[in-house]
Design a protein around this motif. Structure first.
Motif, PDB file in Angstrom:
ATOM      1  N   SER A 103       0.828  -1.208   0.000  1.00  0.00           N
ATOM      2  CA  SER A 103       0.000   0.000   0.000  1.00  0.00           C
ATOM      3  C   SER A 103       0.859   1.253   0.000  1.00  0.00           C
ATOM      4  O   SER A 103       0.464   2.297  -0.518  1.00  0.00           O
ATOM      5  CB  SER A 103      -0.931   0.011   1.213  1.00  0.00           C
ATOM      6  N   GLN A 104       2.071   1.135   0.577  1.00  0.00           N
ATOM      7  CA  GLN A 104       2.952   2.295   0.630  1.00  0.00           C
ATOM      8  C   GLN A 104       3.677   2.517  -0.697  1.00  0.00           C
ATOM      9  O   GLN A 104       4.339   3.520  -0.896  1.00  0.00           O
ATOM     10  CB  GLN A 104       3.971   2.137   1.770  1.00  0.00           C
ATOM     11  N   LYS A 105       3.553   1.550  -1.612  1.00  0.00           N
ATOM     12  CA  LYS A 105       4.150   1.724  -2.925  1.00  0.00           C
ATOM     13  C   LYS A 105       3.159   2.353  -3.902  1.00  0.00           C
ATOM     14  O   LYS A 105       3.530   2.739  -4.999  1.00  0.00           O
ATOM     15  CB  LYS A 105       4.632   0.374  -3.460  1.00  0.00           C
ATOM     16  N   ASP A 106       1.897   2.442  -3.507  1.00  0.00           N
ATOM     17  CA  ASP A 106       0.872   3.096  -4.311  1.00  0.00           C
ATOM     18  C   ASP A 106       0.969   4.606  -4.080  1.00  0.00           C
ATOM     19  O   ASP A 106       0.983   5.073  -2.937  1.00  0.00           O
ATOM     20  CB  ASP A 106      -0.505   2.586  -3.895  1.00  0.00           C
ATOM     21  N   VAL A 107       1.050   5.377  -5.153  1.00  0.00           N
ATOM     22  CA  VAL A 107       1.295   6.815  -5.041  1.00  0.00           C
ATOM     23  C   VAL A 107       0.183   7.500  -4.254  1.00  0.00           C
ATOM     24  O   VAL A 107       0.443   8.358  -3.402  1.00  0.00           O
ATOM     25  CB  VAL A 107       1.453   7.456  -6.433  1.00  0.00           C
ATOM     26  N   ASP A 108      -1.080   7.128  -4.496  1.00  0.00           N
ATOM     27  CA  ASP A 108      -2.199   7.768  -3.783  1.00  0.00           C
ATOM     28  C   ASP A 108      -2.121   7.467  -2.284  1.00  0.00           C
ATOM     29  O   ASP A 108      -2.313   8.363  -1.455  1.00  0.00           O
ATOM     30  CB  ASP A 108      -3.526   7.278  -4.349  1.00  0.00           C
ATOM     31  N   SER A 109      -1.847   6.204  -1.956  1.00  0.00           N
ATOM     32  CA  SER A 109      -1.741   5.826  -0.538  1.00  0.00           C
ATOM     33  C   SER A 109      -0.556   6.518   0.113  1.00  0.00           C
ATOM     34  O   SER A 109      -0.619   6.959   1.265  1.00  0.00           O
ATOM     35  CB  SER A 109      -1.600   4.315  -0.396  1.00  0.00           C
ATOM     36  N   TYR A 110       0.520   6.605  -0.636  1.00  0.00           N
ATOM     37  CA  TYR A 110       1.718   7.225  -0.073  1.00  0.00           C
ATOM     38  C   TYR A 110       1.521   8.718   0.151  1.00  0.00           C
ATOM     39  O   TYR A 110       2.043   9.294   1.100  1.00  0.00           O
ATOM     40  CB  TYR A 110       2.914   6.991  -1.005  1.00  0.00           C
ATOM     41  N   LEU A 111       0.734   9.351  -0.717  1.00  0.00           N
ATOM     42  CA  LEU A 111       0.456  10.769  -0.519  1.00  0.00           C
ATOM     43  C   LEU A 111      -0.262  10.981   0.808  1.00  0.00           C
ATOM     44  O   LEU A 111       0.032  11.938   1.539  1.00  0.00           O
ATOM     45  CB  LEU A 111      -0.402  11.311  -1.670  1.00  0.00           C
ATOM     46  N   LYS A 112      -1.183  10.076   1.140  1.00  0.00           N
ATOM     47  CA  LYS A 112      -1.898  10.194   2.410  1.00  0.00           C
ATOM     48  C   LYS A 112      -0.920  10.084   3.584  1.00  0.00           C
ATOM     49  O   LYS A 112      -0.987  10.863   4.548  1.00  0.00           O
ATOM     50  CB  LYS A 112      -2.969   9.093   2.499  1.00  0.00           C
ATOM     51  N   LEU A 113      -0.016   9.117   3.511  1.00  0.00           N
ATOM     52  CA  LEU A 113       1.002   8.968   4.558  1.00  0.00           C
ATOM     53  C   LEU A 113       1.871  10.219   4.664  1.00  0.00           C
ATOM     54  O   LEU A 113       2.199  10.679   5.766  1.00  0.00           O
ATOM     55  CB  LEU A 113       1.887   7.753   4.258  1.00  0.00           C
ATOM     56  N   PHE A 114       2.219  10.767   3.508  1.00  0.00           N
ATOM     57  CA  PHE A 114       3.092  11.933   3.479  1.00  0.00           C
ATOM     58  C   PHE A 114       2.385  13.163   4.066  1.00  0.00           C
ATOM     59  O   PHE A 114       2.999  13.963   4.787  1.00  0.00           O
ATOM     60  CB  PHE A 114       3.533  12.191   2.037  1.00  0.00           C
ATOM     61  N   ILE A 115       1.102  13.299   3.759  1.00  0.00           N
ATOM     62  CA  ILE A 115       0.320  14.404   4.330  1.00  0.00           C
ATOM     63  C   ILE A 115       0.238  14.266   5.848  1.00  0.00           C
ATOM     64  O   ILE A 115       0.409  15.238   6.600  1.00  0.00           O
ATOM     65  CB  ILE A 115      -1.085  14.461   3.705  1.00  0.00           C
ATOM     66  N   ASN A 116      -0.003  13.041   6.320  1.00  0.00           N
ATOM     67  CA  ASN A 116      -0.069  12.809   7.768  1.00  0.00           C
ATOM     68  C   ASN A 116       1.249  13.173   8.450  1.00  0.00           C
ATOM     69  O   ASN A 116       1.271  13.754   9.542  1.00  0.00           O
ATOM     70  CB  ASN A 116      -0.405  11.349   8.052  1.00  0.00           C
ATOM     71  N   TYR A 117       2.327  12.810   7.796  1.00  0.00           N
ATOM     72  CA  TYR A 117       3.652  13.133   8.340  1.00  0.00           C
ATOM     73  C   TYR A 117       3.835  14.651   8.430  1.00  0.00           C
ATOM     74  O   TYR A 117       4.313  15.189   9.448  1.00  0.00           O
ATOM     75  CB  TYR A 117       4.711  12.455   7.464  1.00  0.00           C
ATOM     76  N   LYS A 118       3.438  15.386   7.396  1.00  0.00           N
ATOM     77  CA  LYS A 118       3.581  16.840   7.405  1.00  0.00           C
ATOM     78  C   LYS A 118       2.674  17.493   8.456  1.00  0.00           C
ATOM     79  O   LYS A 118       3.036  18.501   9.067  1.00  0.00           O
ATOM     80  CB  LYS A 118       3.279  17.401   6.013  1.00  0.00           C
TER      81      LYS A 118
END
Length: 649
Positions: free
Chosen positions: A55-70
């Motif tokens: 799931s972390q290799k999917d760009v859409d899913s990763y964007l969500k993780l990245f937003i949460n991190y920010k």
């Protein structure tokens, strides 16, 4: 360390797919603060090879993780975690350590490393004459020593080194010595350079080291012989025993070795090298040219196989027998490069690296120096400087500009304080002008290096990325620890309420209370099964089948579920002694004393899993609150282009 590993997935710097179409384009904003597409691409692309979660290799899913991190970083900054003293101190320490990898001249370093390796694989045999002279000697005295060495050089050409050595060596002001073989790092760098740059049979011109002035006579070269570890038995030529000679004694010991007696035991009993006898004669590892006895060294390097023992031989110290313990040849360049680079940076040759760096920095920062001011500082010094009791005068002109380094102004006061702090290092023999000039050179070099370090984040994108990753990683760890991890562990009321609402999620699977025997031998496990069938317990079985020197069977006892490592996946959960199973390259049999059916876990039994699950729920709710607190606006046009770019790679 845990802090850094926690955020490894998000904070690994590396190559990025930084296409021009997305560079410096805003991917999304957090409370109107921009986050750029290039940062997302860089981190996503590196993590793609590290994460196992698809799931972390999917760009859409990763964007969500990245937003949460920010969002989390924004909250950490809002709470002032980036101003906490412990955080600031840890970050500065990390930056300082990391900067060392960037504050170097790679080209010069690589050249010195290659030079060192070439010298490591070739040993030089040399002699030298050294005339001691004070480092601050007058030009007249220096010239006198230089000319004296020129005369000795001519004499050696005509008379040979041995004749000149006998006449000149006094061990105080003049040293004339045979140095044997040596390689890189065995001599001071200036001496090493002279030796390796002088042809075999030639004599160098006089040169200076910190010991004085030398000439070196190169007699031979040979391939380096690596390193040896040996033990020896020594019988000294000068002995208290008048009844037998050293040669007779060593032959008697040698016969005992040939009869099969232990070398080490004989060394402890008879070796007259007291420093090694107690250790069975074993010596520290040594390389070619490191020992003062060439006879000993030659015999040691002639032994071929580990365990080989030499015949008795004589050296300047007495008679010896050597046993070879280990031999190491010179490794290849690739293997040795990291070690050589570290040694180069510790060695005096590192000054060449520093000089190159400083010269480049002077040019890069267009340093403007007021060297005329050094005369003013020289006039301020007096005899009290030699006694470390000097201080700056009250009318000292502190605010004047001494040096300008790019955008930084260095004042008289900066250098004045440097002179004050370093007065304990002053030599009473050095004139004030020399003291000031040397201090200024060291001071300017330090200022240049510090200025570069302070500006590395602006000058090196690579350094800036790593520091940002570490900086955010520390913040993220501290925030999560305060908001989620610690709170989840200590809020017992909330944990109990969560357990009560989700009891159906915490159950024991079917388990057994069993004694499981394991053995690598099938015949042994068959014996165990018979004994279990006969009602014998594990203790009695182990006493019967294991001996003092050999363990044939091991038991694992207790409550186990199907996932337990002692059990094979197809074992039948039935009361009684099981059949024999093959499991993990061994054989097992179990005595199942009871089968425990599925049952709910108590709060205490499930507490670890409850905490973990509760943290997930708590973090999800917290992130929703952060989204309300710091609105997110995604630039869909940039994100669509970014996805297309990533998928095409």
């Amino acid at each position: 360390m845990l802090r850094y590993f926690y955020i490894l997935v998000f904070f690994v710097y590396g190559i990025g797919l930084q296409a021009q179409s997305t560079k410096k384009e805003v991917l999304f904003t957090v409370a109107e603060e921009p986050v750029y597409a290039e940062e997302f691409i860089r981190i996503f692309n590196k993590n793609l090879d590290l994460v196992k979660d698809e799931s972390q290799k999917d760009v859409d899913s990763y964007l969500k993780l990245f937003i949460n991190y920010k969002l989390k970083i924004k909250e950490a900054q809002a709470k002032g975690l980036d101003t906490m003293p412990t955080y600031v101190r840890e970050l500065e320490n990390y930056k300082s350590q990391l900067a060392k990898n960037y504050l170097t001249d790679t080209k010069v370093t690589d050249a010195l490393v290659e030079e060192a390796y070439k010298r490591m694989v070739t040993e030089v045999k040399a002699s030298h004459i050294l005339i001691r002279i004070d480092e601050n000697a007058s030009p007249q005295d220096t010239l006198q020593v230089y000319n004296e060495l020129l005369k000795l050089r001519e004499r050696i050409k005509k008379e040979g080194f041995d004749a000149v050595q006998k006449e000149m060596h006094n061990g105080q002001t003049v040293y004339a010595e045979n140095l044997g073989y040596f390689s890189a790092f065995k001599m001071v760098y200036e001496f090493e350079n002279a030796a390796y740059n002088t042809k075999i049979g030639d004599i160098s011109m006089p040169f200076k080291t910190r010991f004085g002035y030398h000439i070196v006579i190169v007699e031979d070269e040979r391939p380096a012989r690596g390193e040896r570890t040996v033990a020896h038995i020594m019988v000294a030529n000068k002995r208290d025993d008048k009844l037998e000679s050293a040669a007779t004694r060593i032959q008697e010991i040698y016969k005992k070795i040939q009869q099969g007696e232990s070398f080490e035991t004989l060394a402890k009993q008879f070796s007259e090298d007291k420093s090694s006898a107690e250790n069975g004669g074993k010596l520290a590892p040594f390389s070619g040219g490191q020992l003062s006895s060439t006879e000993f060294e030659d015999i040691a390097f002639s032994l071929k196989e580990k365990g080989d023992v030499s015949k008795p031989f004589e050296s300047g110290f007495g008679w010896h027998i050597i046993k070879l313990y280990d031999k190491t040849e010179v490794a290849d360049f690739k293997s040795m490069k990291p070690e050589l680079e570290a040694r180069v940076k510790r060695d005096t040759r590192s000054q060449l690296i520093n000089t190159s760096i400083v010269n480049k920095l002077k040019e890069r920062y267009k340093v403007a120096e007021n060297t005329a001011a050094l005369a003013y500082f020289q006039s301020l010094l007096n005899e009290s400087y030699y006694m470390a009791s000097w201080s700056l005068p009250q009318d000292f002109t502190a605010s004047k500009t001494l040096v300008v380094i790019d955008k930084k102004t260095v004042t008289y006061n900066d250098f004045g304080q440097y002179l004050f702090k370093n007065q304990r290092k002053a030599s009473a023999k050095k004139p004030f002008g020399v003291i000031v000039n040397e201090a200024y050179s060291n001071f300017l070099n330090a200022e240049l290096m510090q200025y570069q370090e302070d500006n590395l984040e602006n000058e090196s994108e690579d350094f800036a990325n790593i520091v940002t990753e570490y900086r955010d990683g520390l913040l993220l760890f501290d925030l999560m620890e305060n908001e989620i991890w610690n709170a989840s562990k200590t809020d017992s009321v909330a944990l109990k309420a969560y357990y009560d609402a989700n009891k159906n999620n915490y159950n024991w699977n079917t388990r057994i209370d069993a004694d499981v025997a394991s053995s690598s031998q099938k015949r042994t496990i068959k014996s165990v099964k018979k004994m279990l069938d006969a009602g014998q317990n594990p203790k009695a079985i182990k006493e019967a089948l294991n001996t003092k020197d050999q363990v044939n069977v091991i038991f694992t006892s207790g409550i186990m579920d199907m996932e337990h490592q002692a059990l094979t996946s197809d074992i039948a959960f039935e009361k009684g002694v099981s059949k024999i199973y093959q499991h993990n390259d061994a054989f097992v049999v179990a005595n199942i004393k009871a089968v425990l059916p599925k049952a709910p876990k108590t709060y205490d039994e499930a507490k670890g899993q409850i905490i973990s699950d509760y943290q997930v729920v708590k973090e999800e709710k917290w992130l929703k609150d952060l989204e309300q607190k710091y609105p997110i606006q995604v630039n869909e046009t940039v994100f669509t282009k970014l996805k297309a770019n990533l998928k095409s790679k």
